[in-house]
Write a protein that holds these residues in place. Sequence first.
Motif, PDB file in Angstrom:
ATOM      1  N   ARG A 296       1.554  62.061 -26.385  1.00 30.72           N
ATOM      2  CA  ARG A 296       2.296  62.365 -25.173  1.00 30.72           C
ATOM      3  C   ARG A 296       3.053  61.148 -24.699  1.00 30.72           C
ATOM      4  O   ARG A 296       2.600  60.009 -24.829  1.00 30.72           O
TER       5      ARG A 296
ATOM      6  N   TYR B 290      -6.758  67.083 -23.565  1.00 21.92           N
ATOM      7  CA  TYR B 290      -6.837  68.532 -23.664  1.00 21.92           C
ATOM      8  C   TYR B 290      -8.288  68.948 -23.479  1.00 21.92           C
ATOM      9  O   TYR B 290      -9.206  68.208 -23.843  1.00 21.92           O
TER      10      TYR B 290
ATOM     11  N   TYR C  21       5.223  66.411 -25.325  1.00 21.72           N
ATOM     12  CA  TYR C  21       4.109  66.471 -26.263  1.00 21.72           C
ATOM     13  C   TYR C  21       4.703  66.615 -27.666  1.00 21.72           C
ATOM     14  O   TYR C  21       5.501  67.522 -27.912  1.00 21.72           O
TER      15      TYR C  21
ATOM     16  N   THR D 111       2.603  73.086 -25.603  1.00 24.53           N
ATOM     17  CA  THR D 111       2.089  72.783 -24.269  1.00 24.53           C
ATOM     18  C   THR D 111       3.159  73.059 -23.224  1.00 24.53           C
ATOM     19  O   THR D 111       4.284  72.559 -23.322  1.00 24.53           O
TER      20      THR D 111
ATOM     21  N   VAL E 247      -1.449  65.448 -31.775  1.00 28.14           N
ATOM     22  CA  VAL E 247      -0.506  65.467 -30.658  1.00 28.14           C
ATOM     23  C   VAL E 247      -0.584  64.152 -29.895  1.00 28.14           C
ATOM     24  O   VAL E 247      -1.669  63.619 -29.679  1.00 28.14           O
TER      25      VAL E 247
ATOM     26  N   GLN F  25       1.602  72.783 -30.878  1.00 26.94           N
ATOM     27  CA  GLN F  25       0.693  72.815 -29.715  1.00 26.94           C
ATOM     28  C   GLN F  25       1.293  73.592 -28.545  1.00 26.94           C
ATOM     29  O   GLN F  25       0.575  74.134 -27.732  1.00 26.94           O
TER      30      GLN F  25
ATOM     31  N   MET G  79      -3.348  62.243 -27.593  1.00 27.44           N
ATOM     32  CA  MET G  79      -4.132  63.187 -26.814  1.00 27.44           C
ATOM     33  C   MET G  79      -5.565  63.244 -27.354  1.00 27.44           C
ATOM     34  O   MET G  79      -5.795  63.131 -28.559  1.00 27.44           O
TER      35      MET G  79
END
Length: 483
Positions: free
Chosen positions: A233, A319, A216, A263, A231, A261, A248
């Motif tokens: 990915r 998310y 991420y 993650t 963000v 973020q 995202m």
Amino acid sequence: MINRISFICCILSFLTGPTVVFAQAPLPIGSDRELFVDRTLIESLDGAQVILHEPVDRGEVFAFEKPWEGAFSAYVTILKDGDLYRAYYRGVPTAGKDGNESEVTCYAESHDGVRWEKPNLGIHEIAGSRTNNVILANAAPITHNFSPFIDTNPDVPKQQRYKALGGTSSSGLVAFVSEDGIHWQRLQERPVFTKGVFDSQNVAFWSESERQYVCYFRTWTGGGYSGYRSVSRTTSPDFIHWSDPEAMSFGNTPYEHLYTQQTSPYFRAPHIYLAIGARFMPNRQVISDEEANMLGVDPKYYKDCSDVILMSSRGGIAYERQFMESFIRPGIGLQNWVSRSNYPALNVVQTGPEEMSLYVNQDYAQPSAHLRRYSMRLDGFASVSAGYNGGEMLTKPFVFEGKVLELNYSTSAAGQLLVEILDEKGNKIPGFSKEECRPVIGNEISRTVYWNNSNDVSELSGKPVRMRVYLKDADLFSFKFNW
């Protein structure tokens, strides 16, 4: 040509409106622990609600006081490696361009997550001495945001048990590996991924549920450096070859600047990724010029403010932002209301039998810059909660594997929980009704549910069921079926 059945359905739909409801496929939860950071398993709430819980401030754990650390130290990663806790972070004593040569990667460690020390590693010479805690130097721009993880891929060679990514747009993300978490080397000379802006902490891990590496990383909604900090990915089977980036999504919520973020898979439920990030509010100035001068804040770093937010994901490019409210508000005192303060470290770690901790950068761009610890009960991010008058939660259909049902819960002395297991259509199953459930009272991380004098639910294992939970002055933090 439309067939007769389709034609009749079209006529009925036109006359009566769409009334056909398709059955929802049961969710396969197996023996996974399920939390309420999202609503994946919640069908309905009646008199109950999902609430976000506030971590408890436990104070400073260490200052960024070394000459090579300083007021602009940031992008902390915390790893729990067996009985050892490891902290990695950027050290840089003065503000400068991202990726400048004065940035180093520093290291601290702890045996309990509470008391930390900075070992003298003797790896790099800084200001004429090797007496320091620096693990990477003269490696700009990788040292701007070097972010490691412990690789849980069962096929990983021991020489690559630790992996990391670092770099900015000028370098791309460069991969590093290590056997001991202290001595690092490049996995290859060229970057492994270049399709991003990367002007933040870019995080990666091996996903047990997706069976691949995921990363991420920072992008902007408007491309380049325009729009909102956001963000994207990418995924990889081998940590070298990465897929094209995908932005995202955040559900039906407004964009906000997400400076970090963070993650990562939650250690008690790795199929759930928690994103405990920094929400950045540009040009939202709280302190005056005079107050900034009094605090000793760098002149470029007090015209914005930040706080900590909580999101979650179960893989893929979505998310869930169930809570738009702050997860950790800036603390009392003007020093907490400057730019780029209140940035959470990557990862939540267990620090006691019933406790977990997360760590937050505070007092950024000030002489008092430090890392701070916050604690919560295990699984205690959010709960299904009801007051004294009571409420209930009905789950969606799911299929579990196990013999007993474990709850993480809390009640008042007057409160309780009752659980009944229903068939897929919502009908009571004899032997597992509310009336046969032994009241669950107390405050425990793990309690097994009994119906009559038995806690054995194995006859329902592998079958589609629902669960209805009745709460009175109680919170349910998680549940799990165990063998």
